[in-house]
Design an enzyme around this catalytic site. Structure first.
Site, PDB file in Angstrom:
ATOM      1  N   GLN A   1      49.061  -1.306  49.398  1.00 24.03           N
ATOM      2  CA  GLN A   1      50.242  -1.856  48.494  1.00 24.03           C
ATOM      3  C   GLN A   1      51.586  -1.088  48.483  1.00 24.03           C
ATOM      4  O   GLN A   1      52.255  -0.969  47.544  1.00 24.03           O
ATOM      5  CB  GLN A   1      49.443  -1.561  47.258  1.00 24.03           C
ATOM      6  CG  GLN A   1      48.203  -2.569  46.830  1.00 24.03           C
ATOM      7  CD  GLN A   1      47.764  -2.290  45.369  1.00 24.03           C
ATOM      8  OE1 GLN A   1      48.650  -1.867  44.458  1.00 24.03           O
ATOM      9  NE2 GLN A   1      46.486  -2.784  45.029  1.00 24.03           N
TER      10      GLN A   1
ATOM     11  N   ASP B   1      47.854   2.285  47.162  1.00 25.77           N
ATOM     12  CA  ASP B   1      47.559   1.471  45.896  1.00 25.77           C
ATOM     13  C   ASP B   1      48.094   1.983  44.744  1.00 25.77           C
ATOM     14  O   ASP B   1      48.615   3.242  44.659  1.00 25.77           O
ATOM     15  CB  ASP B   1      45.955   1.851  45.930  1.00 25.77           C
ATOM     16  CG  ASP B   1      45.212   0.933  45.014  1.00 25.77           C
ATOM     17  OD1 ASP B   1      45.869   0.059  44.729  1.00 25.77           O
ATOM     18  OD2 ASP B   1      43.828   1.122  44.779  1.00 25.77           O
ATOM     19  N   HIS B   2      48.298   1.152  43.824  1.00 36.15           N
ATOM     20  CA  HIS B   2      48.762   1.485  42.302  1.00 36.15           C
ATOM     21  C   HIS B   2      50.070   2.142  42.320  1.00 36.15           C
ATOM     22  O   HIS B   2      50.174   3.396  41.567  1.00 36.15           O
ATOM     23  CB  HIS B   2      47.757   2.349  41.450  1.00 36.15           C
ATOM     24  CG  HIS B   2      46.627   1.406  41.081  1.00 36.15           C
ATOM     25  ND1 HIS B   2      45.890   2.038  40.014  1.00 36.15           N
ATOM     26  CD2 HIS B   2      45.944   0.239  41.598  1.00 36.15           C
ATOM     27  CE1 HIS B   2      44.665   1.003  40.025  1.00 36.15           C
ATOM     28  NE2 HIS B   2      45.118  -0.018  40.600  1.00 36.15           N
TER      29      HIS B   2
ATOM     30  N   ASP C   1      49.006   5.389  38.965  1.00 36.14           N
ATOM     31  CA  ASP C   1      48.003   6.556  39.079  1.00 36.14           C
ATOM     32  C   ASP C   1      47.584   6.692  40.642  1.00 36.14           C
ATOM     33  O   ASP C   1      46.841   7.435  41.170  1.00 36.14           O
ATOM     34  CB  ASP C   1      46.793   6.559  38.129  1.00 36.14           C
ATOM     35  CG  ASP C   1      45.690   5.364  38.618  1.00 36.14           C
ATOM     36  OD1 ASP C   1      46.247   4.581  39.496  1.00 36.14           O
ATOM     37  OD2 ASP C   1      44.768   5.248  37.810  1.00 36.14           O
TER      38      ASP C   1
ATOM     39  N   ARG D   1      48.103   3.664  33.981  1.00 36.65           N
ATOM     40  CA  ARG D   1      47.263   3.333  35.130  1.00 36.65           C
ATOM     41  C   ARG D   1      47.970   2.817  36.172  1.00 36.65           C
ATOM     42  O   ARG D   1      48.457   3.326  37.169  1.00 36.65           O
ATOM     43  CB  ARG D   1      46.199   2.538  34.583  1.00 36.65           C
ATOM     44  CG  ARG D   1      45.042   2.408  35.809  1.00 36.65           C
ATOM     45  CD  ARG D   1      43.852   1.575  35.196  1.00 36.65           C
ATOM     46  NE  ARG D   1      42.778   1.402  36.330  1.00 36.65           N
ATOM     47  CZ  ARG D   1      42.570   0.387  37.142  1.00 36.65           C
ATOM     48  NH1 ARG D   1      43.362  -0.550  36.791  1.00 36.65           N
ATOM     49  NH2 ARG D   1      41.742   0.450  38.208  1.00 36.65           N
TER      50      ARG D   1
ATOM     51  N   GLY E   1      44.219  -2.927  33.603  1.00 39.29           N
ATOM     52  CA  GLY E   1      43.123  -2.069  33.063  1.00 39.29           C
ATOM     53  C   GLY E   1      42.110  -2.104  34.238  1.00 39.29           C
ATOM     54  O   GLY E   1      42.471  -2.486  35.320  1.00 39.29           O
TER      55      GLY E   1
ATOM     56  N   TYR F   1      50.086   7.477  26.735  1.00 43.73           N
ATOM     57  CA  TYR F   1      49.261   5.968  26.528  1.00 43.73           C
ATOM     58  C   TYR F   1      47.827   6.072  26.930  1.00 43.73           C
ATOM     59  O   TYR F   1      47.093   4.999  27.176  1.00 43.73           O
ATOM     60  CB  TYR F   1      50.049   5.081  27.260  1.00 43.73           C
ATOM     61  CG  TYR F   1      51.308   4.540  26.444  1.00 43.73           C
ATOM     62  CD1 TYR F   1      51.328   3.526  25.622  1.00 43.73           C
ATOM     63  CD2 TYR F   1      52.382   5.482  26.463  1.00 43.73           C
ATOM     64  CE1 TYR F   1      52.417   3.382  24.809  1.00 43.73           C
ATOM     65  CE2 TYR F   1      53.631   5.366  25.867  1.00 43.73           C
ATOM     66  CZ  TYR F   1      53.567   4.340  24.747  1.00 43.73           C
ATOM     67  OH  TYR F   1      54.745   4.066  24.216  1.00 43.73           O
TER      68      TYR F   1
ATOM     69  N   ALA G   1      40.895   3.218  27.955  1.00 47.53           N
ATOM     70  CA  ALA G   1      41.580   1.800  28.558  1.00 47.53           C
ATOM     71  C   ALA G   1      41.734   0.927  27.352  1.00 47.53           C
ATOM     72  O   ALA G   1      40.721   0.579  26.753  1.00 47.53           O
ATOM     73  CB  ALA G   1      40.770   1.474  29.556  1.00 47.53           C
TER      74      ALA G   1
ATOM     75  N   TYR H   1      42.104  -0.091  23.791  1.00 44.83           N
ATOM     76  CA  TYR H   1      41.915   0.592  22.227  1.00 44.83           C
ATOM     77  C   TYR H   1      40.998   1.422  22.443  1.00 44.83           C
ATOM     78  O   TYR H   1      40.090   1.600  23.126  1.00 44.83           O
ATOM     79  CB  TYR H   1      41.740  -0.267  21.205  1.00 44.83           C
ATOM     80  CG  TYR H   1      42.774  -1.469  21.163  1.00 44.83           C
ATOM     81  CD1 TYR H   1      44.072  -1.328  20.501  1.00 44.83           C
ATOM     82  CD2 TYR H   1      42.257  -2.827  21.732  1.00 44.83           C
ATOM     83  CE1 TYR H   1      44.782  -2.398  20.790  1.00 44.83           C
ATOM     84  CE2 TYR H   1      43.252  -3.803  21.723  1.00 44.83           C
ATOM     85  CZ  TYR H   1      44.463  -3.710  20.955  1.00 44.83           C
ATOM     86  OH  TYR H   1      45.450  -4.711  20.955  1.00 44.83           O
TER      87      TYR H   1
ATOM     88  N   ASP I   1      38.342   2.423  21.297  1.00 43.09           N
ATOM     89  CA  ASP I   1      37.219   1.833  20.576  1.00 43.09           C
ATOM     90  C   ASP I   1      35.714   1.916  20.937  1.00 43.09           C
ATOM     91  O   ASP I   1      34.786   1.367  20.530  1.00 43.09           O
ATOM     92  CB  ASP I   1      37.690   0.276  20.416  1.00 43.09           C
ATOM     93  CG  ASP I   1      37.704  -0.287  21.996  1.00 43.09           C
ATOM     94  OD1 ASP I   1      37.460   0.170  22.808  1.00 43.09           O
ATOM     95  OD2 ASP I   1      38.300  -1.468  21.910  1.00 43.09           O
TER      96      ASP I   1
ATOM     97  N   GLU J   1      35.609   6.985  25.149  1.00 44.37           N
ATOM     98  CA  GLU J   1      37.066   6.989  24.456  1.00 44.37           C
ATOM     99  C   GLU J   1      37.348   7.845  23.248  1.00 44.37           C
ATOM    100  O   GLU J   1      38.425   8.202  23.026  1.00 44.37           O
ATOM    101  CB  GLU J   1      37.492   5.581  24.396  1.00 44.37           C
ATOM    102  CG  GLU J   1      37.680   4.657  25.561  1.00 44.37           C
ATOM    103  CD  GLU J   1      38.045   3.375  25.297  1.00 44.37           C
ATOM    104  OE1 GLU J   1      38.977   2.857  25.975  1.00 44.37           O
ATOM    105  OE2 GLU J   1      37.273   2.825  24.660  1.00 44.37           O
TER     106      GLU J   1
END
Length: 485
Positions: free
Chosen positions: A105, A173-174, A193, A258, A277, A293, A299, A301, A303, A339
């Protein structure tokens, strides 16, 4: 041409009083907020579509230029190209041989036009970013730089290179690599990242939470800039009003990201970003200076749903290098963190996710075969643009965010609340084709959209599942609104 989709959403918050309008949108296209276009939004039957050209070499970014041409970068072709939208005629502004491209990438990435380009102010500048190799030997030491060129309207070429900043992190990558001007005339730039903690880079730690020290900033060591959104002066220096984070002022504007490939300004100077994500929870974020963040601890919320932070680089007692990558169940030696175990005073959750799923969600879909990630509950957002209100805009589209998606070959339109701090209703899917949409631009009348597609890759087929057969590889697609205003 396509149908809209319906799904359960989270993150639709309350509305606050209207903020001051944005003075400038910080993009190549500016349109003033005027009037009100509330009402039922049009559907895709009101648009005509055509392919302007194809076989570009992995187009990466596209913007509408003040000369009436579409400007774009070719990630693999290493070119900045101008395209006449009427007939697809191409002009190469520059080929940058210094660009390092390895098949991943990396390559020629970002593109931003100075707001004063071709206005007779002596600022005919075009900004790009690209990966390069700082190692003269056979090994590769990949870095990224942001460079400014000067456009010569007589020869229609770019020259007089000036390196704004060098030595930024670079990867195969990324890389993220979204570059734009803010309404404050600063440069904003995203760095991902680097793809660490997965696949061939599984033993490299994610450093999205690491912050630069004062000594590193003084030494121009930008190694901790991964997983960040940066804010720079036009000469590459650190703005005096950048946030102090952990006692240090640097280029870092926000962190814990990310792979934020989309970045745009909305009303009141609000900055929005989207990011990929892992297997779920692509994010749409409202970016605040100095805020965290959450990645890789969170990743979407916080939760505890369908995600744990599995830190392969910290594998013990078995060294990471002896492990075989598994995207679903890590070996027992890899530490796992829920998380809810993460807490930080500056943590900020997203406005919206694509998509939050429960812990018992089945990520194995036989429709996608060996390309399982295409069926995961994500869209792979690749760009983000704010569509303002206006007398001549598309009815019902005002005050919305438009994001292109790689996995679905579609544009997702997200309506914002009046103050821009929350999302209203469900996103609407537009312009669906069997392609990988990389970026979009629109004409000054705000009624014609130009979308660039990846030259190759995987996406979802017309009936679901996965395919490598793209309808319009390496193309510019035009979608023109023909309905009433």
């Amino acid at each position: 041409m396509l149908a809209t989709a319906s799904w359960a959403l989270a993150g639709c918050g309350y509305e606050d009083p209207l903020d001051d309008p944005l003075e400038a949108q910080g993009q190549a296209i500016h349109s003033e907020d005027a009037g009100d276009d509330e009402g039922d939004a049009v559907d895709d039957a009101s648009f005509t579509s055509r392919e302007i050209l194809r076989d570009l070499s992995y187009p990466m970014r596209i913007v509408w230029g003040p000369d009436g041409y579409l400007w774009l970068t070719e990630r693999v072709g290493k070119r900045v190209v101008r395209v006449r939208p009427q007939d697809g005629q191409q002009t190469t502004a520059i080929t940058i041989s210094e660009v390092f491209q390895s098949g991943g990438q990396d390559g020629l990435l970002a593109l931003a036009l100075h707001p004063d380009l071709l206005k007779g102010k002596g600022k005919d500048y075009v900004y790009v970013s690209f990966t390069y190799d700082v190692d003269p030997g056979p090994s590769v030491d990949r870095r990224t730089k942001i460079r400014r060129y000067t456009y010569n309207p007589a020869t229609k070429t770019l020259g007089s290179p000036f390196d704004v900043i060098t030595g930024l992190p670079g990867s195969d990558d990324h890389n993220s690599a979204r570059l734009l001007f803010g309404p404050d005339r600063k440069l904003y730039y995203t760095i991902g990242d680097q793809g660490n903690n997965q696949f061939a880079r599984k033993c490299l730690p994610i450093r999205a939470q690491d912050l630069p020290t004062a000594a590193e900033v003084a030494a121009q060591d930008w190694s901790t800039y991964v997983g960040k959104i940066l804010r720079l002066n036009l000469d590459g220096s650190i703005p005096h009003d950048n946030p102090w984070i952990d006692g240090v002022r640097s280029h870092v504007y926000s962190y814990g990201h990310r792979n934020p490939q989309g970045l745009t300004f909305g009303r009141g100077g609000k900055l929005y970003a989207n990011e990929h994500g892992p297997k779920s929870d692509d994010e749409l974020n409202l970016i605040k200076p100095g805020r965290n963040y959450g990645w890789p601890h969170v990743a979407g919320y916080r939760d505890d749903q369908a995600y744990t932070y599995d830190n392969w680089s910290a594998s013990d007692p078995t060294p990471c290098e002896e492990l075989v990558w598994n995207d679903y169940v890590p070996p027992p030696s890899v530490p796992r963190q829920a998380e809810s175990a993460f807490s930080h005073p500056d943590f900020k959750e997203p406005l919206l996710t694509f998509f939050t799923v429960p812990n018992d969600y089945n990520f194995f879909d036989p429709a996608c075969g060996f390309l399982q990630y295409i069926c995961w509950p994500t869209i792979a957002p690749s760009s983000l643009h704010y569509y303002s209100k206006g007398w001549h805009g598309i009815p019902g589209w005002g005050n919305s965010l438009l994001m292109t998606a790689l996995k679905k070959g579609a544009v997702y339109r997200v309506k914002l609340s009046a103050n821009g701090k929350s999302v209203v209703g469900e996103p609407v899917v537009h312009f669906r084709t069997t392609n990988r949409y990389r970026d979009l631009a629109w004409s000054p009348d705000r009624r014609t959209f130009y979308i660039i597609t990846d030259t190759a890759g995987n996406t979802s087929g017309p009936t679901g599942g996965a395919t490598t057969a793209l309808e319009n590889p390496g193309a510019i697609l035009e979608f023109k609104y023909t309905g009433s205003l």
